[in-house]
Scaffold this motif. Structure first.
Motif, short mmCIF file in Angstrom:
data_model
loop_
_atom_site.label_atom_id
_atom_site.label_comp_id
_atom_site.label_asym_id
_atom_site.label_seq_id
_atom_site.Cartn_x
_atom_site.Cartn_y
_atom_site.Cartn_z
N VAL A 58 50.78 58.56 45.24
CA VAL A 58 49.35 57.40 44.81
C VAL A 58 49.28 57.95 43.20
O VAL A 58 49.22 59.12 43.09
N SER A 59 49.10 57.28 42.05
CA SER A 59 49.00 57.40 40.95
C SER A 59 47.82 56.00 40.92
O SER A 59 48.18 55.19 40.90
N MET A 60 46.77 56.58 39.38
CA MET A 60 45.81 56.01 39.46
C MET A 60 45.26 55.93 38.41
O MET A 60 44.66 57.03 38.11
N ASP A 61 44.34 55.57 37.62
CA ASP A 61 43.72 55.72 36.42
C ASP A 61 42.07 54.36 36.22
O ASP A 61 42.56 53.52 36.84
N ILE A 62 41.19 55.40 36.51
CA ILE A 62 39.78 54.41 36.68
C ILE A 62 39.27 54.71 35.59
O ILE A 62 39.02 55.63 34.51
N ARG A 75 34.95 38.51 41.98
CA ARG A 75 33.86 37.90 42.36
C ARG A 75 32.95 38.89 40.79
O ARG A 75 32.68 38.64 40.41
N PHE A 76 34.03 40.07 41.82
CA PHE A 76 33.19 41.20 40.61
C PHE A 76 33.95 42.15 40.57
O PHE A 76 33.68 42.66 38.92
N CYS A 77 35.84 42.56 40.00
CA CYS A 77 36.55 43.11 39.95
C CYS A 77 37.13 42.39 38.89
O CYS A 77 37.69 41.36 38.05
N SER A 78 37.78 43.73 37.72
CA SER A 78 38.36 43.53 36.61
C SER A 78 39.90 43.95 36.93
O SER A 78 40.97 42.73 35.89
N ARG A 79 40.17 44.11 37.91
CA ARG A 79 41.28 44.68 37.58
C ARG A 79 41.14 45.21 39.48
O ARG A 79 40.62 45.78 40.55
N VAL A 80 42.59 44.88 39.93
CA VAL A 80 43.55 45.61 41.57
C VAL A 80 44.57 46.56 41.99
O VAL A 80 45.35 45.64 41.47
N ARG A 136 50.14 53.92 50.01
CA ARG A 136 51.20 53.91 49.28
C ARG A 136 50.60 52.62 47.98
O ARG A 136 49.29 51.70 48.68
N ILE A 137 50.52 52.74 46.91
CA ILE A 137 49.89 51.52 46.05
C ILE A 137 51.03 50.74 45.70
O ILE A 137 51.84 51.18 45.21
N VAL A 138 50.76 50.12 46.76
CA VAL A 138 52.61 48.30 46.33
C VAL A 138 51.54 47.30 44.79
O VAL A 138 52.92 46.67 45.17
N GLU A 139 51.19 47.42 44.41
CA GLU A 139 50.67 46.18 43.93
C GLU A 139 49.63 46.28 42.76
O GLU A 139 48.87 46.46 43.29
N GLU A 140 49.88 46.17 41.42
CA GLU A 140 48.33 46.33 41.02
C GLU A 140 48.76 44.42 39.68
O GLU A 140 49.26 44.20 39.31
N THR A 141 47.56 43.94 39.53
CA THR A 141 47.44 42.85 38.87
C THR A 141 45.76 42.96 38.48
O THR A 141 44.94 43.45 38.72
N ARG A 142 45.88 41.93 37.58
CA ARG A 142 44.72 41.72 36.48
C ARG A 142 44.16 40.86 37.80
O ARG A 142 44.90 39.84 38.43
N VAL A 143 42.61 40.79 37.54
CA VAL A 143 41.50 39.63 37.69
C VAL A 143 41.56 38.65 37.58
O VAL A 143 40.52 38.85 36.09
N HIS A 144 41.88 37.50 37.15
CA HIS A 144 41.24 35.85 36.27
C HIS A 144 41.00 35.03 37.19
O HIS A 144 41.34 34.64 37.33
N GLY A 145 39.51 34.61 37.74
CA GLY A 145 39.76 34.61 38.50
C GLY A 145 39.97 34.34 40.00
O GLY A 145 40.48 35.60 40.55
#
Length: 281
Positions: free
Chosen positions: A32-36, A218-223, A230-239
């Motif tokens: 797992v790799s991720m950045d906040i 409602r709350f987040c900018s990225r998911v 595992r991290i299987v998907e990443e996307t920006r939140v726009h509505g």
């Protein structure tokens, strides 16, 4: 954009003891790799048991990964000096799912909120009291609530006490581990709106761990979507978010509760109300 907290190729698991033979290793997280990043609200979305809470414990240093590294402002947690580790404890706070078990019932609300101030700051008792009063008001409670015990608070109020405690040492990042899932939907919305307001004032970052895509929208900018460790998907939140991985689509297509009677969905004012649905979580 500056990364506050990051995980790099994290693998982690546990050995399960057995009376019938040698212990067996069970992997929970796999590469797992991720950045906040500074000022963002990142969602970690996944079903129960997928490894979300284990990852949270690794990120705040409660456990050490089997393989890989967690970094705070670019420094490995394993290599932090005592002073840097204290700074990290101030900068990264966590709010847990069960507010009742997260507090000492024998302590007053004021003592509960002041706990990180006693251990992580050099504030005098008078300064702590002023800080507690300000924190209570910031989460829309009364300064007089400092004298109450947890049993005198509702579930929503007690969760706000836990949020105030997390905010006490002026953190840069707050990890919310299913922190609103025990609240009804109206209280969830109110709590997230409160947190968003605090973020706009102070530039806070949030890691929002959940299984509810509606709250992510409602709350987040990225998911990030997690499945099977595992991290299987990443996307920006726009509505409205449209996920493509099967694990994400399962959560997206899940049947969730209707909005409470008399509660207008503020994101759908003027639109046809959603039909009543039944939860399958």
């Amino acid at each position: 954009m500056m990364s506050l907290l990051s995980a790099h190729d994290i693998t982690h698991g546990y050995r399960r003891s057995s009376l019938l033979g040698p212990s067996r290793y069970q992997a929970v997280l796999k590469d797992v790799s991720m950045d906040i990043n500074q000022g963002e609200t990142l969602a970690l979305l996944g079903r129960s048991g997928c490894g979300k809470s284990t990852l949270a414990r690794l990120l705040i240093g409660l456990e050490t990964p089997t393989r890989g590294v967690v970094r705070f402002k670019g420094q490995s947690l394993n290599r932090l000096s005592s002073a840097d580790r204290r700074a990290m404890r101030c900068a990264v706070q966590m709010v847990f799912q069960d507010s009742i078990s997260a507090v000492n019932p024998r302590k007053t609300v004021g003592d509960i909120i002041a706990e990180p101030l006693r251990h992580l700051t050099d504030m005098t008792a008078e300064q702590q009291n002023r800080r507690v009063a300000a924190l209570l008001e910031s989460v829309e409670l009364s300064a007089g609530d400092a004298q109450k015990h947890p049993v005198a608070m509702s579930g929503g109020q007690l969760q706000r006490v836990c949020i105030a405690r997390a905010l006490a040492p002026n953190p840069s990042l707050v990890i919310l581990d299913e922190a609103v899932s025990n609240l009804d939907l109206l209280l969830q919305i109110q709590t997230l709106d409160l947190l968003r307001g605090l973020q706009e004032k102070s530039g806070l970052s949030f890691l929002f761990i959940t299984h509810d895509l509606r709250l992510v929208e409602r709350f987040c900018s990225r998911v990030l979507v997690m499945d099977g460790g595992r991290i299987v998907e990443e996307t920006r939140v726009h509505g409205q978010v449209h996920l493509v991985h099967p694990a994400g689509k399962l959560l997206q297509d899940a049947i969730l509760p209707a909005w409470p009677k008399g509660c207008v969905n503020p994101d759908h004012v003027g639109k046809t109300d959603r039909q009543p649905m039944v939860a399958n979580f």
